[in-house]
Motif scaffolding. Structure first.
Motif, PDB file in Angstrom:
ATOM      1  N   ALA A  90     -42.180 148.648 -47.136  1.00 34.98           N
ATOM      2  CA  ALA A  90     -42.704 148.782 -45.773  1.00 34.98           C
ATOM      3  C   ALA A  90     -42.701 147.431 -45.068  1.00 34.98           C
ATOM      4  CB  ALA A  90     -44.119 149.333 -45.825  1.00 34.98           C
ATOM      5  N   PRO A  91     -42.415 147.446 -43.763  1.00 33.92           N
ATOM      6  CA  PRO A  91     -42.468 146.185 -43.031  1.00 33.92           C
ATOM      7  C   PRO A  91     -43.910 145.676 -42.944  1.00 33.92           C
ATOM      8  CG  PRO A  91     -42.032 148.005 -41.520  1.00 33.92           C
ATOM      9  CD  PRO A  91     -42.028 148.575 -42.906  1.00 33.92           C
ATOM     10  N   VAL A  92     -44.084 144.352 -42.946  1.00 31.36           N
ATOM     11  CA  VAL A  92     -45.423 143.781 -42.779  1.00 31.36           C
ATOM     12  C   VAL A  92     -45.721 143.556 -41.301  1.00 31.36           C
ATOM     13  CG1 VAL A  92     -45.564 142.706 -45.055  1.00 31.36           C
ATOM     14  CG2 VAL A  92     -44.518 141.440 -43.154  1.00 31.36           C
ATOM     15  N   TRP A  93     -44.683 143.706 -40.471  1.00 31.01           N
ATOM     16  CA  TRP A  93     -44.830 143.496 -39.020  1.00 31.01           C
ATOM     17  C   TRP A  93     -43.718 144.288 -38.327  1.00 31.01           C
ATOM     18  CZ3 TRP A  93     -41.976 141.767 -34.942  1.00 31.01           C
ATOM     19  CH2 TRP A  93     -42.662 141.283 -33.811  1.00 31.01           C
ATOM     20  N   GLU A  94     -44.044 144.916 -37.196  1.00 26.54           N
ATOM     21  CA  GLU A  94     -43.016 145.683 -36.468  1.00 26.54           C
ATOM     22  C   GLU A  94     -43.346 145.723 -34.979  1.00 26.54           C
ATOM     23  OE1 GLU A  94     -41.033 150.161 -36.501  1.00 26.54           O
ATOM     24  OE2 GLU A  94     -42.269 149.520 -38.164  1.00 26.54           O
ATOM     25  N   GLU A  95     -42.325 145.639 -34.164  1.00 29.16           N
ATOM     26  CA  GLU A  95     -42.496 145.740 -32.706  1.00 29.16           C
ATOM     27  C   GLU A  95     -41.300 146.528 -32.186  1.00 29.16           C
ATOM     28  OE1 GLU A  95     -44.565 145.727 -29.723  1.00 29.16           O
ATOM     29  OE2 GLU A  95     -45.306 144.077 -30.951  1.00 29.16           O
ATOM     30  N   ASN A  96     -41.544 147.479 -31.262  1.00 20.19           N
ATOM     31  CA  ASN A  96     -40.403 148.264 -30.807  1.00 20.19           C
ATOM     32  C   ASN A  96     -40.167 148.264 -29.314  1.00 20.19           C
ATOM     33  OD1 ASN A  96     -42.428 149.874 -29.977  1.00 20.19           O
ATOM     34  ND2 ASN A  96     -41.912 151.624 -31.257  1.00 20.19           N
ATOM     35  N   LYS A  97     -41.019 147.575 -28.547  1.00 26.74           N
ATOM     36  CA  LYS A  97     -40.619 147.410 -27.155  1.00 26.74           C
ATOM     37  C   LYS A  97     -41.380 146.254 -26.532  1.00 26.74           C
ATOM     38  CE  LYS A  97     -43.586 150.867 -24.926  1.00 26.74           C
ATOM     39  NZ  LYS A  97     -44.272 151.620 -25.946  1.00 26.74           N
ATOM     40  N   GLY A  98     -40.699 145.587 -25.626  1.00 26.54           N
ATOM     41  CA  GLY A  98     -41.351 144.491 -24.942  1.00 26.54           C
ATOM     42  C   GLY A  98     -42.006 145.006 -23.673  1.00 26.54           C
ATOM     43  N   LYS A  99     -43.168 144.471 -23.327  1.00 24.46           N
ATOM     44  CA  LYS A  99     -43.810 144.841 -22.057  1.00 24.46           C
ATOM     45  C   LYS A  99     -43.004 144.260 -20.900  1.00 24.46           C
ATOM     46  CE  LYS A  99     -48.340 144.382 -24.223  1.00 24.46           C
ATOM     47  NZ  LYS A  99     -47.806 143.706 -25.409  1.00 24.46           N
ATOM     48  N   ASP A 100     -42.330 143.159 -21.185  1.00 25.26           N
ATOM     49  CA  ASP A 100     -41.522 142.473 -20.182  1.00 25.26           C
ATOM     50  C   ASP A 100     -40.490 141.647 -20.949  1.00 25.26           C
ATOM     51  OD1 ASP A 100     -42.900 140.232 -21.204  1.00 25.26           O
ATOM     52  OD2 ASP A 100     -44.497 140.533 -19.742  1.00 25.26           O
ATOM     53  N   GLU A 101     -39.827 140.728 -20.273  1.00 26.67           N
ATOM     54  CA  GLU A 101     -38.776 139.950 -20.932  1.00 26.67           C
ATOM     55  C   GLU A 101     -39.326 138.671 -21.581  1.00 26.67           C
ATOM     56  OE1 GLU A 101     -34.985 140.584 -19.756  1.00 26.67           O
ATOM     57  OE2 GLU A 101     -35.882 142.561 -19.773  1.00 26.67           O
ATOM     58  N   LYS A 102     -40.653 138.506 -21.567  1.00 28.22           N
ATOM     59  CA  LYS A 102     -41.255 137.255 -22.036  1.00 28.22           C
ATOM     60  C   LYS A 102     -41.229 137.120 -23.556  1.00 28.22           C
ATOM     61  CE  LYS A 102     -44.522 136.174 -18.363  1.00 28.22           C
ATOM     62  NZ  LYS A 102     -45.137 137.275 -17.626  1.00 28.22           N
ATOM     63  N   TRP A 103     -41.265 135.869 -23.999  1.00 30.73           N
ATOM     64  CA  TRP A 103     -41.405 135.569 -25.420  1.00 30.73           C
ATOM     65  C   TRP A 103     -42.866 135.750 -25.818  1.00 30.73           C
ATOM     66  CZ3 TRP A 103     -37.581 134.478 -28.874  1.00 30.73           C
ATOM     67  CH2 TRP A 103     -36.310 134.251 -28.349  1.00 30.73           C
ATOM     68  N   ARG A 104     -43.097 136.294 -27.002  1.00 28.13           N
ATOM     69  CA  ARG A 104     -44.435 136.491 -27.549  1.00 28.13           C
ATOM     70  C   ARG A 104     -44.502 135.778 -28.903  1.00 28.13           C
ATOM     71  NH1 ARG A 104     -46.504 138.687 -23.485  1.00 28.13           N
ATOM     72  NH2 ARG A 104     -45.628 140.559 -22.602  1.00 28.13           N
TER      73      ARG A 104
END
Length: 149
Positions: A90-104
């Protein structure tokens, strides 16, 4: 702390030979170095690209924090996941969409038990979108737990 960023870092990065596509260097807007990116149009839907950070000198029974910048830019660009070698399923971290084009900023706690983590894998999964990109930059490993924001 160990600087694992791509332009001048001291870490050992490897492309996975068994995936569908490679991550590629992309120039930063400010012109100071580059980050690693997967453009949205590379590959077919659900194709995977994996970039592995090899960790050699982590001490057993100690805590580390992996801090990184990431960006998911574009409509339906896909997913970014992070896996630790000793927890492959299992991944320890996952993200599937950006709220905007900014770096996080992403943070992952790595606790070394008797069995040490010898790699961290950044996995990009291609989405339906045709524009945008998934990017990773400024990867830093510090000893101790992750700092609060």
């Amino acid at each position: 702390s160990v600087d694992c960023s791509f332009g001048r870092g001291v870490c050992d990065w490897k492309q996975d030979a068994d995936d569908d596509f490679d991550w590629n260097p992309a120039d930063r807007d400010r012109g100071d170095g580059y980050y690693m990116a997967v453009p949205a149009f590379v590959g077919h839907k659900n194709d995977m690209g994996r970039l592995k950070l090899l960790l050699t000198d982590l001490k057993p029974k100690s805590s580390y924090c992996l801090i990184f910048s990431y960006r998911l830019a574009g409509e339906k660009v896909g997913k970014l996941r992070v896996f630790l070698a000793n927890k492959k399923t299992a991944p320890v971290w996952e993200e599937n969409k950006g709220k905007d084009e900014k770096w996080r900023t992403g943070k992952i706690e790595i606790f070394q038990g008797a069995e040490t983590t010898n790699s961290v894998t950044f996995e990009s999964e291609r989405g339906k979108g045709k524009t945008g990109e998934i990017g990773v930059d400024n990867v830093i490993l510090i000893s101790g737990p992750c700092p609060e924001d």
